[in-house]
Design a protein around this motif. Structure first.
Motif, PDB file in Angstrom:
ATOM      1  N   LYS A   1       3.523  -2.370  -1.349  1.00  0.00           N
ATOM      2  CA  LYS A   1       4.071  -1.656  -0.188  1.00  0.00           C
ATOM      3  C   LYS A   1       4.612  -2.648   0.838  1.00  0.00           C
ATOM      4  CE  LYS A   1       1.176   2.478  -0.459  1.00  0.00           C
ATOM      5  NZ  LYS A   1       0.167   3.283   0.250  1.00  0.00           N
ATOM      6  N   GLN A   2       3.946  -3.768   0.998  1.00  0.00           N
ATOM      7  CA  GLN A   2       4.444  -4.798   1.915  1.00  0.00           C
ATOM      8  C   GLN A   2       5.762  -5.372   1.401  1.00  0.00           C
ATOM      9  OE1 GLN A   2       1.168  -7.544   2.345  1.00  0.00           O
ATOM     10  NE2 GLN A   2      -0.079  -6.056   3.449  1.00  0.00           N
ATOM     11  N   ALA A   3       5.899  -5.492   0.084  1.00  0.00           N
ATOM     12  CA  ALA A   3       7.165  -5.945  -0.500  1.00  0.00           C
ATOM     13  C   ALA A   3       8.257  -4.903  -0.258  1.00  0.00           C
ATOM     14  CB  ALA A   3       6.994  -6.223  -1.993  1.00  0.00           C
TER      15      ALA A   3
ATOM     16  N   GLN B   1      -5.540  -3.105  -3.718  1.00  0.00           N
ATOM     17  CA  GLN B   1      -5.041  -4.313  -3.066  1.00  0.00           C
ATOM     18  C   GLN B   1      -3.628  -4.629  -3.564  1.00  0.00           C
ATOM     19  OE1 GLN B   1      -7.373  -7.833  -3.807  1.00  0.00           O
ATOM     20  NE2 GLN B   1      -6.029  -9.144  -2.612  1.00  0.00           N
ATOM     21  N   LEU B   2      -3.405  -4.532  -4.884  1.00  0.00           N
ATOM     22  CA  LEU B   2      -2.081  -4.802  -5.445  1.00  0.00           C
ATOM     23  C   LEU B   2      -1.058  -3.782  -4.958  1.00  0.00           C
ATOM     24  CD1 LEU B   2      -3.052  -5.772  -9.100  1.00  0.00           C
ATOM     25  CD2 LEU B   2      -2.205  -7.299  -7.295  1.00  0.00           C
TER      26      LEU B   2
ATOM     27  N   CYS C   1       3.149   1.001   4.198  1.00  0.00           N
ATOM     28  CA  CYS C   1       1.685   1.014   4.061  1.00  0.00           C
ATOM     29  C   CYS C   1       1.052   2.197   4.786  1.00  0.00           C
ATOM     30  CB  CYS C   1       1.089  -0.290   4.604  1.00  0.00           C
ATOM     31  SG  CYS C   1       1.535  -1.751   3.672  1.00  0.00           S
TER      32      CYS C   1
ATOM     33  N   ASN D   1      -1.142  -2.178  -2.110  1.00  0.00           N
ATOM     34  CA  ASN D   1      -0.854  -2.513  -0.709  1.00  0.00           C
ATOM     35  C   ASN D   1       0.122  -3.688  -0.621  1.00  0.00           C
ATOM     36  OD1 ASN D   1      -1.303  -1.906   2.083  1.00  0.00           O
ATOM     37  ND2 ASN D   1      -2.418  -3.847   2.216  1.00  0.00           N
ATOM     38  N   GLU D   2      -0.032  -4.686  -1.494  1.00  0.00           N
ATOM     39  CA  GLU D   2       0.896  -5.821  -1.514  1.00  0.00           C
ATOM     40  C   GLU D   2       2.295  -5.354  -1.929  1.00  0.00           C
ATOM     41  OE1 GLU D   2      -0.861  -8.841  -3.996  1.00  0.00           O
ATOM     42  OE2 GLU D   2      -2.584  -9.054  -2.653  1.00  0.00           O
TER      43      GLU D   2
END
Length: 132
Positions: free
Chosen positions: A38-40, A32-33, A53, A35-36
């Motif tokens: 990658k969004q950043a 989850q971290l 992502c 993925n976050e």
């Protein structure tokens, strides 16, 4: 991620040791971290098309970063100058360093056998950010 009480953990994961259950939840949290992060990357170092992502591999072609997707398509960074360094082989880098005009830096580390890298499609094990 929702919190589960001990009864729910026991019922949901019967037949598994507590260490296996803890490892599973730690792995889910790490994913989850990642993925976050990658969004950043999408915000600070956007691709011309798509999202970090969805990338399954990165390739450095001369001074350009190419991102490949599962369907075989590829794209680059919107601003190729954001790639400032790589370690390892261009076809399978060990790490990539990106820096944008606002002084944000990101280091993407790849490790096939790493705690996150083994389950990530692009084998990203860690993404770290800092300001310079």
């Amino acid at each position: 991620m929702t919190a589960l009480n001990a009864t729910e953990l026991t019922h949901t994961h019967s037949g598994r040791s507590s260490a296996e259950v803890i490892d599973s939840f730690q792995g889910q949290r790490a994913n989850q971290l990642l993925n976050e992060a990658k969004q950043a990357l999408d915000k600070a170092f956007p691709l011309k098309q798509g999202s970090h992502c969805d990338v399954v591999s990165y390739f450095v072609y001369y001074q350009n970063l190419l991102a490949f997707f599962a369907d075989g398509t590829q794209t680059g960074l919107q601003k190729p100058c954001h790639l400032i360094d790589k370690e390892g082989h261009r076809e399978q880098p060990e790490s990539l360093t990106l820096r944008n005009e606002q002084g944000e830096m990101a280091q993407i580390s790849f490790k096939v056998s790493g705690s996150c890298g083994r389950s990530d499609s692009a084998h990203i094990d860690e993404i770290s950010f800092r300001l310079v």
